[in-house]
Design a protein around this motif. Sequence first.
Motif, short mmCIF file in Angstrom:
data_model
loop_
_atom_site.label_atom_id
_atom_site.label_comp_id
_atom_site.label_asym_id
_atom_site.label_seq_id
_atom_site.Cartn_x
_atom_site.Cartn_y
_atom_site.Cartn_z
N CYS A 188 4.66 51.91 33.23
CA CYS A 188 5.71 51.01 32.74
C CYS A 188 6.95 51.79 32.30
O CYS A 188 8.06 51.24 32.26
CB CYS A 188 5.21 50.21 31.54
N CYS A 222 10.59 51.84 33.53
CA CYS A 222 11.43 50.65 33.37
C CYS A 222 11.53 50.17 31.92
O CYS A 222 12.44 49.41 31.61
CB CYS A 222 10.87 49.50 34.19
N HIS A 223 10.58 50.53 31.06
CA HIS A 223 10.56 50.01 29.69
C HIS A 223 10.46 51.13 28.67
O HIS A 223 9.69 52.06 28.85
CB HIS A 223 9.32 49.13 29.46
C1 HEC Z 1 10.17 48.28 38.16
C2 HEC Z 1 10.47 48.05 36.77
C3 HEC Z 1 9.37 47.52 35.88
C4 HEC Z 1 8.08 48.00 35.73
C5 HEC Z 1 7.41 49.17 36.44
C6 HEC Z 1 7.48 47.21 34.68
N1 HEC Z 1 8.37 46.27 34.23
FE1 HEC Z 1 8.01 44.89 32.79
N2 HEC Z 1 9.82 44.04 33.16
C7 HEC Z 1 10.76 44.49 34.04
C8 HEC Z 1 11.85 43.56 34.13
C9 HEC Z 1 13.10 43.69 34.98
C10 HEC Z 1 11.53 42.49 33.25
C11 HEC Z 1 12.31 41.20 33.05
C12 HEC Z 1 11.68 40.20 34.03
C13 HEC Z 1 12.35 38.85 34.11
O1 HEC Z 1 13.34 38.60 33.41
O2 HEC Z 1 11.86 38.03 34.91
C14 HEC Z 1 10.25 42.85 32.64
C15 HEC Z 1 9.60 42.07 31.68
C16 HEC Z 1 8.47 42.46 30.99
C17 HEC Z 1 7.89 41.76 29.87
C18 HEC Z 1 8.48 40.52 29.21
C19 HEC Z 1 9.42 41.00 28.10
C20 HEC Z 1 10.11 39.93 27.30
O3 HEC Z 1 11.05 40.30 26.58
O4 HEC Z 1 9.74 38.76 27.40
C21 HEC Z 1 6.79 42.45 29.49
C22 HEC Z 1 5.85 42.11 28.34
C23 HEC Z 1 6.66 43.57 30.38
N3 HEC Z 1 7.69 43.55 31.29
C24 HEC Z 1 5.66 44.53 30.30
C25 HEC Z 1 5.48 45.54 31.25
C26 HEC Z 1 4.40 46.50 31.22
C27 HEC Z 1 3.37 46.59 30.10
C28 HEC Z 1 4.51 47.26 32.33
C29 HEC Z 1 3.58 48.37 32.81
C30 HEC Z 1 2.28 47.96 33.20
C31 HEC Z 1 5.71 46.83 33.03
N4 HEC Z 1 6.27 45.78 32.35
C32 HEC Z 1 6.19 47.40 34.21
C33 HEC Z 1 10.67 45.67 34.77
C34 HEC Z 1 9.52 46.43 34.93
#
Ligand code: HEC
Length: 224
Positions: free
Chosen positions: A36, A39-40
């Motif tokens: 993650c 990206c986060h």
């Molecule tokens: C390629 C980039 C990417 C990766 C890798 C990724 N995310 Fe995300 N994540 C995003 C994006 C962009 C959003 C916003 C999505 C939307 O608005 O639909 C998001 C949204 C989220 C949210 C919602 C946050 C909110 O404020 O409501 C969570 C929880 C989350 N991700 C957890 C994770 C976790 C834990 C992992 C690893 C397993 C992960 N993400 C991997 C890009 C990523």
Amino acid sequence: MTKPHINTALVLFLLASTPALAASDATRGAEVFRTCAGCHSLNMGDHRTGPSLANIFGRRAGTAEGFHRYSAALEKSGVVWSDKTLDDWLRNPAAMIPGNAMAFRGLPDARARGDLTAYLRAVSAGKAPTGVPGTPPLPDLKKLDPRQRVTAIRYCLDTYYVTLGDGEPHPFWEFNLRFKTDSSARGPLKGQPVIVGNGMVGDRAQVIFSEPVEISAFIRSSCQ
Ligand code: HEC
């Protein structure tokens, strides 16, 4: 007579070891978080490709302050983040909230998801396991080596000649040079773009400006 004896030992072994395997482990979860971390970030307000995941538990989806790229699908989902909803999301984001903008297929392994949620909980509670690497901090572009300052850019035919703090023009094939902006507090000073990514030795680099209006103003088209 020996057979039942062996089986009993095996059953006892399984009974003893299964709960240990099943328990979620925040330290293992920190390793899973590497998936993650591109990206986060877990630091408050540190939004990257995705929003900061600081204090995610109990928060309504799509509400991290200062993150401007939520999809309508996530914002309208009405989901509140908990162990259960995070587990569903991380298993298959597209199935849970169709049309969301997270480019991530999901983690099919239930144990990895459990460990990851345990890690996120530990971080929220200020009890993250120590010694695990987090999301690397972004560089402060105001504090780069002066040789990474871009003082001029000339464009001729298919080539950009980028003059740096060393006074030398470095040629790049136009397809290998990217222009970006960073308007954050870490961004470059106004009118003082910088080059990152092997600009001085490699054949590809990025020039980062403080705002878009600077880009074409800075580039001089000239073949002499
Ligand atoms: C390629 C980039 C990417 C990766 C890798 C990724 N995310 Fe995300 N994540 C995003 C994006 C962009 C959003 C916003 C999505 C939307 O608005 O639909 C998001 C949204 C989220 C949210 C919602 C946050 C909110 O404020 O409501 C969570 C929880 C989350 N991700 C957890 C994770 C976790 C834990 C992992 C690893 C397993 C992960 N993400 C991997 C890009 C990523």
